[in-house]
Design a protein around this motif. Structure first.
Motif, short mmCIF file in Angstrom:
data_model
loop_
_atom_site.label_atom_id
_atom_site.label_comp_id
_atom_site.label_asym_id
_atom_site.label_seq_id
_atom_site.Cartn_x
_atom_site.Cartn_y
_atom_site.Cartn_z
N GLU A 1 -48.77 39.07 94.06
CA GLU A 1 -48.36 40.32 93.95
C GLU A 1 -46.42 40.79 93.85
O GLU A 1 -46.25 39.26 95.00
CB GLU A 1 -48.93 41.08 95.14
CG GLU A 1 -48.20 42.44 95.46
CD GLU A 1 -48.97 43.20 94.72
OE1 GLU A 1 -49.00 44.41 94.09
OE2 GLU A 1 -50.16 42.44 93.79
N GLY A 2 -46.00 41.30 93.68
CA GLY A 2 -44.91 40.94 93.58
C GLY A 2 -43.60 40.34 92.43
O GLY A 2 -42.97 40.36 92.85
N GLN A 3 -44.48 39.25 91.81
CA GLN A 3 -43.62 38.84 91.16
C GLN A 3 -43.49 39.13 89.72
O GLN A 3 -44.05 40.07 89.14
CB GLN A 3 -44.51 37.71 90.40
CG GLN A 3 -44.10 36.29 91.69
CD GLN A 3 -44.26 34.59 91.12
OE1 GLN A 3 -46.00 34.30 91.77
NE2 GLN A 3 -43.89 33.96 90.73
N GLN A 4 -42.26 38.65 88.95
CA GLN A 4 -42.19 39.35 88.09
C GLN A 4 -42.19 38.33 86.68
O GLN A 4 -42.19 37.36 87.24
CB GLN A 4 -40.91 39.52 87.67
CG GLN A 4 -39.82 40.47 86.36
CD GLN A 4 -40.20 41.42 86.35
OE1 GLN A 4 -41.25 41.78 85.57
NE2 GLN A 4 -39.75 42.35 86.19
N ALA A 5 -43.20 38.66 85.42
CA ALA A 5 -42.94 37.91 85.00
C ALA A 5 -42.41 37.97 83.18
O ALA A 5 -42.40 39.51 82.94
CB ALA A 5 -44.21 36.91 84.10
N LEU A 6 -41.45 37.44 82.29
CA LEU A 6 -42.01 37.33 80.85
C LEU A 6 -42.51 36.54 80.11
O LEU A 6 -43.47 36.06 80.00
CB LEU A 6 -39.99 37.02 80.58
CG LEU A 6 -39.06 38.03 81.68
CD1 LEU A 6 -37.91 36.51 80.94
CD2 LEU A 6 -38.33 38.30 81.60
N VAL A 7 -43.05 37.44 79.35
CA VAL A 7 -44.16 37.77 78.67
C VAL A 7 -44.60 37.70 76.61
O VAL A 7 -44.03 38.29 76.65
CB VAL A 7 -45.71 37.93 79.30
CG1 VAL A 7 -46.20 37.47 81.05
CG2 VAL A 7 -45.70 39.74 78.87
N GLY A 8 -45.51 37.37 76.39
CA GLY A 8 -45.31 37.15 74.53
C GLY A 8 -46.64 37.81 74.91
O GLY A 8 -48.09 37.77 75.69
N LEU A 9 -46.90 38.98 74.62
CA LEU A 9 -48.04 39.91 74.58
C LEU A 9 -49.16 40.51 73.29
O LEU A 9 -47.82 41.50 72.51
CB LEU A 9 -48.29 41.41 75.46
CG LEU A 9 -48.53 43.02 75.88
CD1 LEU A 9 -49.54 41.87 77.02
CD2 LEU A 9 -47.81 43.77 76.14
N ALA A 10 -49.88 40.42 73.72
CA ALA A 10 -50.94 41.04 71.84
C ALA A 10 -52.04 41.65 72.78
O ALA A 10 -52.42 41.23 73.54
CB ALA A 10 -51.62 39.68 71.23
N VAL A 11 -51.58 43.18 71.86
CA VAL A 11 -52.78 44.07 72.67
C VAL A 11 -54.03 44.24 71.57
O VAL A 11 -53.79 44.62 70.77
CB VAL A 11 -52.25 44.62 73.03
CG1 VAL A 11 -53.60 45.44 74.44
CG2 VAL A 11 -51.49 44.65 74.30
N TYR A 12 -55.40 44.12 71.60
CA TYR A 12 -55.94 44.93 71.14
C TYR A 12 -57.14 45.90 71.47
O TYR A 12 -57.41 45.70 72.80
CB TYR A 12 -57.07 43.25 70.33
CG TYR A 12 -55.87 42.51 70.24
CD1 TYR A 12 -55.83 42.42 69.13
CD2 TYR A 12 -54.60 41.48 70.91
CE1 TYR A 12 -55.61 41.37 68.20
CE2 TYR A 12 -55.03 40.71 70.04
CZ TYR A 12 -54.25 40.75 68.85
OH TYR A 12 -53.59 39.72 67.91
N ASN A 13 -57.24 46.72 70.78
CA ASN A 13 -59.28 47.04 71.35
C ASN A 13 -60.26 46.48 71.48
O ASN A 13 -60.34 46.02 70.07
CB ASN A 13 -59.22 48.65 70.05
CG ASN A 13 -59.87 49.64 71.03
OD1 ASN A 13 -61.13 49.30 71.61
ND2 ASN A 13 -59.46 50.67 71.14
N GLY A 14 -60.64 46.13 72.57
CA GLY A 14 -62.08 44.94 72.65
C GLY A 14 -62.83 45.89 72.16
O GLY A 14 -63.92 44.90 71.76
N THR A 15 -63.63 47.29 72.15
CA THR A 15 -64.42 48.11 71.57
C THR A 15 -64.26 48.20 69.91
O THR A 15 -65.56 48.01 69.26
CB THR A 15 -64.65 49.08 71.98
OG1 THR A 15 -64.47 48.83 73.45
CG2 THR A 15 -65.70 50.30 71.28
N SER A 16 -63.64 48.61 69.44
CA SER A 16 -63.00 48.14 67.80
C SER A 16 -62.92 46.93 67.21
O SER A 16 -62.98 46.87 66.34
CB SER A 16 -62.02 49.50 67.49
OG SER A 16 -61.34 49.32 67.89
N GLY A 17 -61.79 46.59 67.72
CA GLY A 17 -61.06 45.26 67.51
C GLY A 17 -59.90 45.27 66.83
O GLY A 17 -59.36 44.06 66.55
N GLU A 18 -59.07 46.84 66.90
CA GLU A 18 -58.12 47.45 66.40
C GLU A 18 -56.70 46.00 67.09
O GLU A 18 -56.53 46.78 68.21
CB GLU A 18 -57.44 48.59 65.66
CG GLU A 18 -56.97 49.05 65.66
CD GLU A 18 -56.99 50.15 66.03
OE1 GLU A 18 -55.07 50.84 65.03
OE2 GLU A 18 -57.11 50.84 66.58
#
Length: 319
Positions: free
Chosen positions: A76-93
């Protein structure tokens, strides 16, 4: 003092110290059938190739570490720098891929972050690649977010490459401040409490080192990860705090990434920049900022005209 990320920011997808020995917090999400079903290919730091059967409908947020990281789990409280990929888990989009080759996405483990994403971050550490599967109740629930391609009841899938992490507070050696300087008392989580003396403020910037870090020196033009609280000298009112309030364009309280520079084009007030430039990462500084080095005779929505300010600033890293 602002930052943004279209999908996460706009939608919300995104000193005296009491201390003692305590076990590290357990991650708030573990591996399960849904997170194990996410197949991720490619090197760490590169945009991943992701496959999973849809729909994925876990009963709770699940997280699987695909590439092992090093060090402690995020807390809790930490900051991170990330690469981020996001998908709709229902449709797969595919919804968004950002931050892998450049411009990593800042995410904080705070209550303002999407619940499933915050839980997933607690099972990661620097160098980790994790797959996080989030049920609707830890995402956008029964309302969804149609503009983002998320219908009511949809689950989400995140693939995160945690490129860098930063501490949640300054960890340098404590230094005693001089008499007459504002008193700073830290809560167990590092949040500062400030008491300004009932005396006339100085006419010039005054900086006091409250903790001395051993990291890199902050230079003019650096982008710096900080936690800070600012109060008005006249009545000790908190007018801005990364510990408590979300900045404009950001849905969550937490450490900020600020460009610290002087002269034309500066993004922070001169007194704030003066307090940081030349200090080391891991330090905590207190700085008295007269109006001429702050918001002057104009002020702003939070700061009355001709106000002297006092900041406590934790220097957590240089990006």
């Amino acid at each position: 003092m602002r930052s943004s990320l279209a999908l996460i920011a706009s939608a919300g997808l995104v000193a005296v110290v009491l201390s003692g020995c305590a076990a590290a917090p357990a991650p708030e999400a573990g591996a399960g059938r849904s997170s194990e079903a996410v197949v991720v290919k490619g090197d760490f730091g590169e945009a991943p190739r992701v496959e999973f059967p849809s729909p994925l409908a876990p009963e709770e947020t699940q997280c699987t570490e695909i590439i092992a990281g090093e060090g402690e789990l995020l807390v809790e409280g930490q900051q991170a720098l990330v690469g981020l990929a996001v998908y709709n888990g229902t449709s797969g989009e595919e919804l968004q891929v950002a931050g892998f080759k450049k411009d990593p996405v800042p995410l904080a483990v705070t209550a303002g972050t999407l619940p499933g994403l915050r839980k997933g971050l607690t099972c990661a550490r620097e160098g980790s690649r994790v797959a996080v599967v989030v049920p609707a109740e830890d995402a956008f629930g029964d309302e969804g977010n149609t503009p983002l391609g998320i219908e009511p009841g949809d689950s989400l899938v995140f693939v995160l490459d945690v490129q860098r992490t930063f501490p949640s507070r300054a960890e340098g050696a404590v230094r005693l401040s001089r008499d007459g300087f504002p008193a700073v008392v830290l809560a167990p989580d590092g949040r500062p409490g400030i008491t300004v003396p009932k005396s006339d403020p100085p006419e010039h910037v005054e900086v006091e080192l409250l903790k001395e870090g051993a990291g890199p020196v902050v230079e003019d033009g650096d982008r710096v990860v900080v936690h800070y609280t600012g109060v008005l000298w006249d009545d000790n009112t908190v007018f801005d705090s990364s510990w408590e309030t979300a900045e404009e364009g950001n849905q969550q309280p937490g450490p900020r990434i600020l460009a610290v520079s002087t002269g034309e084009g500066a993004k922070v007030i001169p007194g704030f920049a003066d307090a940081l430039i030349g200090q080391t990462v891991g330090s905590q500084v207190g700085v008295i900022v007269p109006p001429s080095e702050g918001y002057g005779d104009q002020g702003n929505a939070q700061v009355p005209a001709n106000s002297t300010l006092f900041f406590v600033i934790d220097i957590l890293g240089v990006v």
